[in-house]
Design a protein around this motif. Sequence first.
Motif, PDB file in Angstrom:
ATOM      1  N   PHE A 271      -6.743   2.957  -5.667  1.00  0.00           N
ATOM      2  CA  PHE A 271      -7.778   2.417  -6.549  1.00  0.00           C
ATOM      3  C   PHE A 271      -8.242   3.432  -7.589  1.00  0.00           C
ATOM      4  O   PHE A 271      -9.221   3.182  -8.303  1.00  0.00           O
ATOM      5  CB  PHE A 271      -8.936   1.881  -5.714  1.00  0.00           C
ATOM      6  N   LEU A 272      -7.514   4.533  -7.700  1.00  0.00           N
ATOM      7  CA  LEU A 272      -7.771   5.467  -8.789  1.00  0.00           C
ATOM      8  C   LEU A 272      -7.366   4.848 -10.129  1.00  0.00           C
ATOM      9  O   LEU A 272      -6.780   3.766 -10.172  1.00  0.00           O
ATOM     10  CB  LEU A 272      -7.036   6.780  -8.532  1.00  0.00           C
ATOM     11  N   ALA A 273      -7.632   5.563 -11.219  1.00  0.00           N
ATOM     12  CA  ALA A 273      -7.606   4.954 -12.546  1.00  0.00           C
ATOM     13  C   ALA A 273      -6.237   4.494 -13.019  1.00  0.00           C
ATOM     14  O   ALA A 273      -6.132   3.534 -13.782  1.00  0.00           O
ATOM     15  CB  ALA A 273      -8.188   5.932 -13.563  1.00  0.00           C
ATOM     16  N   ASP A 274      -5.168   5.163 -12.604  1.00  0.00           N
ATOM     17  CA  ASP A 274      -3.847   4.794 -13.089  1.00  0.00           C
ATOM     18  C   ASP A 274      -2.817   5.084 -12.010  1.00  0.00           C
ATOM     19  O   ASP A 274      -3.103   5.797 -11.041  1.00  0.00           O
ATOM     20  CB  ASP A 274      -3.512   5.549 -14.379  1.00  0.00           C
ATOM     21  N   PRO A 275      -1.608   4.526 -12.133  1.00  0.00           N
ATOM     22  CA  PRO A 275      -0.617   4.669 -11.059  1.00  0.00           C
ATOM     23  C   PRO A 275      -0.183   6.106 -10.821  1.00  0.00           C
ATOM     24  O   PRO A 275       0.095   6.481  -9.680  1.00  0.00           O
ATOM     25  CB  PRO A 275       0.543   3.794 -11.523  1.00  0.00           C
ATOM     26  N   GLU A 276      -0.115   6.909 -11.871  1.00  0.00           N
ATOM     27  CA  GLU A 276       0.287   8.305 -11.677  1.00  0.00           C
ATOM     28  C   GLU A 276      -0.773   9.078 -10.899  1.00  0.00           C
ATOM     29  O   GLU A 276      -0.452   9.888 -10.020  1.00  0.00           O
ATOM     30  CB  GLU A 276       0.575   8.970 -13.017  1.00  0.00           C
ATOM     31  N   ALA A 277      -2.039   8.843 -11.214  1.00  0.00           N
ATOM     32  CA  ALA A 277      -3.113   9.485 -10.451  1.00  0.00           C
ATOM     33  C   ALA A 277      -3.067   9.056  -8.994  1.00  0.00           C
ATOM     34  O   ALA A 277      -3.259   9.872  -8.082  1.00  0.00           O
ATOM     35  CB  ALA A 277      -4.467   9.147 -11.068  1.00  0.00           C
ATOM     36  N   ALA A 278      -2.827   7.769  -8.756  1.00  0.00           N
ATOM     37  CA  ALA A 278      -2.724   7.274  -7.384  1.00  0.00           C
ATOM     38  C   ALA A 278      -1.601   7.984  -6.642  1.00  0.00           C
ATOM     39  O   ALA A 278      -1.761   8.417  -5.492  1.00  0.00           O
ATOM     40  CB  ALA A 278      -2.502   5.766  -7.383  1.00  0.00           C
ATOM     41  N   TYR A 279      -0.460   8.116  -7.300  1.00  0.00           N
ATOM     42  CA  TYR A 279       0.689   8.768  -6.661  1.00  0.00           C
ATOM     43  C   TYR A 279       0.384  10.225  -6.346  1.00  0.00           C
ATOM     44  O   TYR A 279       0.616  10.693  -5.214  1.00  0.00           O
ATOM     45  CB  TYR A 279       1.902   8.668  -7.584  1.00  0.00           C
ATOM     46  N   ARG A 280      -0.145  10.946  -7.314  1.00  0.00           N
ATOM     47  CA  ARG A 280      -0.385  12.377  -7.119  1.00  0.00           C
ATOM     48  C   ARG A 280      -1.433  12.623  -6.033  1.00  0.00           C
ATOM     49  O   ARG A 280      -1.250  13.491  -5.174  1.00  0.00           O
ATOM     50  CB  ARG A 280      -0.829  13.027  -8.436  1.00  0.00           C
ATOM     51  N   VAL A 281      -2.514  11.864  -6.050  1.00  0.00           N
ATOM     52  CA  VAL A 281      -3.542  12.063  -5.035  1.00  0.00           C
ATOM     53  C   VAL A 281      -3.040  11.613  -3.670  1.00  0.00           C
ATOM     54  O   VAL A 281      -3.347  12.231  -2.642  1.00  0.00           O
ATOM     55  CB  VAL A 281      -4.845  11.342  -5.431  1.00  0.00           C
ATOM     56  N   GLY A 282      -2.238  10.539  -3.633  1.00  0.00           N
ATOM     57  CA  GLY A 282      -1.641  10.131  -2.370  1.00  0.00           C
ATOM     58  C   GLY A 282      -0.788  11.236  -1.771  1.00  0.00           C
ATOM     59  O   GLY A 282      -0.860  11.516  -0.559  1.00  0.00           O
TER      60      GLY A 282
ATOM     61  N   THR B  99      -0.175  -3.268  -7.252  1.00  0.00           N
ATOM     62  CA  THR B  99      -0.403  -4.627  -6.761  1.00  0.00           C
ATOM     63  C   THR B  99      -1.879  -5.014  -6.825  1.00  0.00           C
ATOM     64  O   THR B  99      -2.241  -6.063  -7.368  1.00  0.00           O
ATOM     65  CB  THR B  99       0.133  -4.788  -5.335  1.00  0.00           C
ATOM     66  N   ALA B 100      -2.756  -4.159  -6.313  1.00  0.00           N
ATOM     67  CA  ALA B 100      -4.176  -4.512  -6.231  1.00  0.00           C
ATOM     68  C   ALA B 100      -4.902  -4.360  -7.550  1.00  0.00           C
ATOM     69  O   ALA B 100      -5.751  -5.184  -7.899  1.00  0.00           O
ATOM     70  CB  ALA B 100      -4.861  -3.656  -5.168  1.00  0.00           C
ATOM     71  N   VAL B 101      -4.591  -3.316  -8.314  1.00  0.00           N
ATOM     72  CA  VAL B 101      -5.304  -3.038  -9.563  1.00  0.00           C
ATOM     73  C   VAL B 101      -4.578  -3.651 -10.763  1.00  0.00           C
ATOM     74  O   VAL B 101      -5.190  -4.309 -11.608  1.00  0.00           O
ATOM     75  CB  VAL B 101      -5.491  -1.519  -9.757  1.00  0.00           C
ATOM     76  N   ALA B 102      -3.275  -3.449 -10.842  1.00  0.00           N
ATOM     77  CA  ALA B 102      -2.503  -3.984 -11.969  1.00  0.00           C
ATOM     78  C   ALA B 102      -2.078  -5.428 -11.757  1.00  0.00           C
ATOM     79  O   ALA B 102      -1.630  -6.083 -12.711  1.00  0.00           O
ATOM     80  CB  ALA B 102      -1.281  -3.105 -12.219  1.00  0.00           C
ATOM     81  N   GLY B 103      -2.173  -5.925 -10.538  1.00  0.00           N
ATOM     82  CA  GLY B 103      -1.908  -7.339 -10.278  1.00  0.00           C
ATOM     83  C   GLY B 103      -0.447  -7.740 -10.269  1.00  0.00           C
ATOM     84  O   GLY B 103      -0.119  -8.901 -10.505  1.00  0.00           O
ATOM     85  N   ARG B 104       0.444  -6.804  -9.971  1.00  0.00           N
ATOM     86  CA  ARG B 104       1.866  -7.129  -9.959  1.00  0.00           C
ATOM     87  C   ARG B 104       2.325  -7.477  -8.541  1.00  0.00           C
ATOM     88  O   ARG B 104       1.845  -6.897  -7.573  1.00  0.00           O
ATOM     89  CB  ARG B 104       2.665  -5.939 -10.497  1.00  0.00           C
ATOM     90  N   PRO B 105       3.254  -8.397  -8.401  1.00  0.00           N
ATOM     91  CA  PRO B 105       3.813  -8.678  -7.081  1.00  0.00           C
ATOM     92  C   PRO B 105       4.508  -7.443  -6.514  1.00  0.00           C
ATOM     93  O   PRO B 105       5.049  -6.615  -7.265  1.00  0.00           O
ATOM     94  CB  PRO B 105       4.820  -9.802  -7.349  1.00  0.00           C
ATOM     95  N   LEU B 106       4.505  -7.317  -5.205  1.00  0.00           N
ATOM     96  CA  LEU B 106       5.113  -6.153  -4.569  1.00  0.00           C
ATOM     97  C   LEU B 106       6.565  -5.974  -4.978  1.00  0.00           C
ATOM     98  O   LEU B 106       7.000  -4.848  -5.270  1.00  0.00           O
ATOM     99  CB  LEU B 106       5.008  -6.289  -3.040  1.00  0.00           C
ATOM    100  N   VAL B 107       7.309  -7.045  -5.019  1.00  0.00           N
ATOM    101  CA  VAL B 107       8.731  -6.934  -5.347  1.00  0.00           C
ATOM    102  C   VAL B 107       8.946  -6.402  -6.762  1.00  0.00           C
ATOM    103  O   VAL B 107       9.930  -5.707  -7.035  1.00  0.00           O
ATOM    104  CB  VAL B 107       9.442  -8.294  -5.148  1.00  0.00           C
ATOM    105  N   ASP B 108       8.014  -6.679  -7.668  1.00  0.00           N
ATOM    106  CA  ASP B 108       8.119  -6.179  -9.039  1.00  0.00           C
ATOM    107  C   ASP B 108       7.599  -4.748  -9.170  1.00  0.00           C
ATOM    108  O   ASP B 108       8.008  -4.022 -10.088  1.00  0.00           O
ATOM    109  CB  ASP B 108       7.330  -7.083  -9.986  1.00  0.00           C
TER     110      ASP B 108
END
Length: 333
Positions: free
Chosen positions: A143-154, A181-190
């Motif tokens: 739930f961080l601001a962007d996918p790269e931040a989510a990845y790095r903090v993860g 999926t939760a923030v950007a609203g994309r299906p998991l497969v995508d």
Amino acid sequence: MNDLVTAARATLLGGALGDALGEPVEFLSREAMPADLRPGPHISDDTQMTLFTAEGLIRARLGGGAVSAELFAAYRRWLLTQDRGYFDAADGWLLGQRDLWAQRAPGLTCLSALRRDVPGTVEEPRNNSKGCGGVMRAAPAGFLADPEAAYRVGCDLAALTHGHPSGWVAAGALAMLVHLTAVAGRPLVDALPQVTDRVAVTPGGEEVLAALTSAVRAAAATPADFRVLATLGEGWVAEETLAIAVYAVLSHPDDARAALRLAVAHDGDSDSTGAVAGNLFGAGGGALPADWLAGLELADVIGRVAEDLVAALHGTPQGLIVRYPAAGYPQAG
């Protein structure tokens, strides 16, 4: 904001449901599990640590401190609940939830790593563990601001306790999947191709990439097959936990009961694979069974933390400081 709160609640509550489903059968063979398996009465250390992950992220946002330092401090507060001989700074609303002090067979790697004063990092690991204790607690970072931040903090939050690259790359991958999926609203497969691309350029990410690739291919070719699930491993190590969870949710994207039952139906670490599958299912917007939620331990606390996480990271965090004291602010009474 309302959509993000809904997504955060579903992500954390879904994880807790999968955790509670897998906890009673963690050491059973699949053949010994009941066909109509339902969540047991307790969450495990997986959900406990996930809540403290969220708390660390909230405190970092409120106080402006380094995220990794706040996460390590949060996990040390969790350590206090599990190790009566340990003492460190003890404050905040979450630590005051006495049911969280229940000892639920916490992982030895997490315990030993958190007893040390110097945390591990991606660059300077303190051990060579790739156990699933990092990935199973990483979902709030999504739930961080962007996918790269989510990845790095993860990655960073898992590296505090797990030094092998597979142990922290899997956590970064989960956090990024939750964000997409939760923030950007994309299906998991995508969302999966973007995540596998990111893992592919991470030094040491080969095992996680191979595990995710196997899970995606297996779900496309032979979904919802217990024998295929078993080929992905038993979930004791991080890349297997993530692969099993992805396979289960891709196999049953619209049926929480079926997805979570599949995720725990193996001879290994069923509560962790169930927890990660529940995180992914909830993040994807799937409906969680109301009757399962009705009996979920600490459901109110989990929901409150999810709402506070979104308020801290995406909204107006006034008032949160009472529950999440941070440097420079009054301590909670």
